[in-house]
Design an enzyme around this catalytic site. Structure first.
Site, PDB file in Angstrom:
ATOM      1  N   ARG A   1       5.504   0.953  -1.577  1.00 57.13           N
ATOM      2  CA  ARG A   1       5.369  -0.447  -1.206  1.00 57.13           C
ATOM      3  C   ARG A   1       4.003  -0.969  -1.603  1.00 57.13           C
ATOM      4  NH1 ARG A   1       6.968  -0.065   5.179  1.00 57.13           N
ATOM      5  NH2 ARG A   1       8.628   1.456   4.906  1.00 57.13           N
TER       6      ARG A   1
ATOM      7  N   ASP B   1       1.623  -4.237  -0.088  1.00 54.58           N
ATOM      8  CA  ASP B   1       1.621  -5.216   0.999  1.00 54.58           C
ATOM      9  C   ASP B   1       1.641  -6.654   0.485  1.00 54.58           C
ATOM     10  OD1 ASP B   1       1.598  -3.420   3.101  1.00 54.58           O
ATOM     11  OD2 ASP B   1      -0.588  -3.207   3.045  1.00 54.58           O
TER      12      ASP B   1
ATOM     13  N   TYR C   1      -5.214   2.759  -8.055  1.00 51.46           N
ATOM     14  CA  TYR C   1      -5.397   1.394  -7.562  1.00 51.46           C
ATOM     15  C   TYR C   1      -6.738   0.861  -8.044  1.00 51.46           C
ATOM     16  CZ  TYR C   1      -1.470   1.124  -4.251  1.00 51.46           C
ATOM     17  OH  TYR C   1      -0.228   1.039  -3.680  1.00 51.46           O
TER      18      TYR C   1
ATOM     19  N   ARG D   1      -7.669  -0.460   1.065  1.00 45.06           N
ATOM     20  CA  ARG D   1      -8.349  -1.618   1.647  1.00 45.06           C
ATOM     21  C   ARG D   1      -9.286  -1.225   2.787  1.00 45.06           C
ATOM     22  NH1 ARG D   1      -3.388  -5.253   2.923  1.00 45.06           N
ATOM     23  NH2 ARG D   1      -4.981  -6.513   3.949  1.00 45.06           N
TER      24      ARG D   1
END
Lengths: 245, 245
Positions: free
Chosen positions: A50, A52, A110, A198
Site C-alpha cells: 500500500r 498512504d 523510497y 515518514r
C-alpha cells in the site's frame, strides 16, 4: 491463465492511497475498474504494497491474472487512454505464472523530498515538504548511518499497524542535496512498516533542527518506543521509487 | 503614496491567466482582492504583462500604489496566508515613486519545457509539453539562431492581437537538454507579441520533427504570415521566468 505485471506511476495528491476504500478514489480501485472494463472479467489487482493517501509512486508494481488475449502494448494504451492523467501505466509485461507483486518483492526503494529554503515553491507544493529553517545535513547524515542493517523499527511504525515482526533490514539510506534547495532522502529496505519512512524522516528532521542529537537518535531507535520519535513527515513528500524482485 | 513592487510565482493550471476576467479566477484578480482586504483601499495592480490561461510564472512582477503603513515583510506574510497555495508572493519591496511594472520593463525571459521521451510523466503533466517522437535538436538549434536580433514577428503572433508594431528584438534564445528527457527553451526579448513564444516553439518543434527545414523556418519568419507557421505550443509548458528593468 496469463499473469500480467504493471509498472505504475502516480501522483497521489487526489487519492486516498493505493488500496481500495469505500470513502473515495484509490489507485488500485481505478485501475481495477478500467481493467474490468477492458477485459470484461472480474480482476483482482495485487500491488507490491500500500501507499498512504497523498503518497506518490514513480514505479509501483502490481500484477493480475486474466484470460484476455489483448497484447501487452494494446492493453497499456487502452489503460492509459481510460485512466486520469495522474495515473500512468509505464509498462505492461507478461510475468511468470506464480509471480506475486507483494510476496515476491525482495526490497523497496523510497525517496523523500524536502524543500529546504526560505520560500516555498508553488510547483513543488504537492511533491515536497517545505522546511524554511536551515537543517544541519551533516548531523542528519550521521544519524542516518545508525539505520543501516537489521533493526527492530518499533520506534518508527504507525501506532495502528500490526505485523508479525517489526524487524526490517535497511540496505541503503542516504541524503543528497540537489539543485535549488531540494534534499532527497533515499532509503532501501527488505520491507517497511506502516509510515516507517515518514517517521524516520520526521525524526531525522528533528536532528537537523538540533532538537535531537545523533546519540539521542540512536536511543530512540533502540528504545523501540514510537512515543520517543519525532512526528511523521507529511505524505506529499514521499515517493515509492522502485520495487526489486 | 507608497509604490510597492511584488515578485510573484504562480502555477497557472487553475486560472484563466493573469488579467482580471469575469468568467473565472485570475491571478491579478485574486491578488487585488487580498490586497483590498488587507489595506481596506481600492487597489489597482499593474503586472509586467499578461500571461495566458494555463501559463505559469516563476517571477512575474507587479506594482501598486497604496497609503497603507504595513511594512513589506508583514504584507508578504499576510498575502501568502490569504492566497491559495498555487500563488506565492516571493518578495514585496518599496519601489521608486514612478516605477511602472509594464512600461519600465526592459526585457523579459520566458522558458518553455518539453518532455521529449516515450512515456509522459504524471508529475510534469501540468508543467511541460509531452512529445514522444524523437526531435532533431541540432536542427532546432540552427533554426533558433535565425530568431536572434530585430525582426517583424507577424508570423509568430496570435491572430487576435493588435499592437502598434510587431517588431521585437530577441536578445537570446537557446535550447538545453536537461536530465530525464526535458528540453528547455529559454528566450529573452525586449517584448513579446501575444502567444509569440508558443508559436515559435510550435514551429521549432515542426523543425525538430523534420516537417520544416532551417531554410523553411527562415522563410516563415520573413513571410510575416501567421498562416505559414506551425501550431501554437500548449500553454502549460510555458513559464514567465524573469522581467528585467
Amino acid at each position: 491463465m496469463r499473469n500480467l505485471k504493471l509498472i505504475i506511476e502516480y501522483d497521489g495528491t487526489n487519492y486516498l492511497g493505493w488500496q481500495i476504500q469505500r470513502q473515495g478514489p484509490t489507485i488500485q480501485g481505478l485501475i481495477e475498474e478500467k481493467l474490468r472494463f477492458i477485459t470484461n472479467e472480474e480482476i483482482h489487482l495485487i500491488g507490491s504494497g500500500r501507499t498512504d493517501a497523498g503518497v506518490h509512486a514513480i514505479a509501483q508494481v502490481a500484477n493480475f491474472k486474466t484470460n484476455t488475449s489483448i497484447d501487452t502494448n494494446s492493453l497499456k494504451r487502452a489503460l492509459n487512454s481510460l485512466l486520469p492523467k495522474d495515473i500512468l501505466i509505464k509498462k505492461v509485461e507478461e510475468a511468470e505464472e506464480d509471480f506475486h507483486a507483494r510476496k515476491h518483492s525482495k526490497s523497496k526503494v523510497y525517496e523523500y523530498r524536502i524543500l529546504n529554503k526560505e520560500n516555498p515553491s508553488v510547483f513543488l507544493r504537492q511533491y515536497s515538504w517545505h522546511i524554511p529553517q536551515r537543517l544541519n545535513l551533516v548531523e542528519m547524515m550521521r544519524a542516518t548511518e545508525m539505520l543501516i542493517g537489521e533493526h527492530d523499527f518499533s520506534s518508527f511504525r504507525s501506532s495502528g499497524s500490526f505485523t508479525k515482526t517489526s524487524v526490517r533490514r535497511i540496505i541503503r539510506a542516504e541524503w543528497k542535496r540537489s539543485q535549488s534547495g531540494i534534499l532527497r532522502f533515499e532509503i532501501e529496505a527488505n520491507g517497511f512498516l506502516r509510515q516507517m519512512v515518514r517517521a524516520i524522516v520526521g525524526t531525522l528532521v528533528e536532528v537537523g533542527r538540533g532538537r535531537i542529537d545523533v546519540q539521542g537518535f540512536r536511543e530512540i531507535l533502540e528504545s523501540k518506543n514510537r512515543q520517543k520519535a519525532g512526528s511523521t513527515a507529511p505524505a506529499h513528500g514521499l515517493f515509492l521509487k522502485e520495487v526489486k524482485y
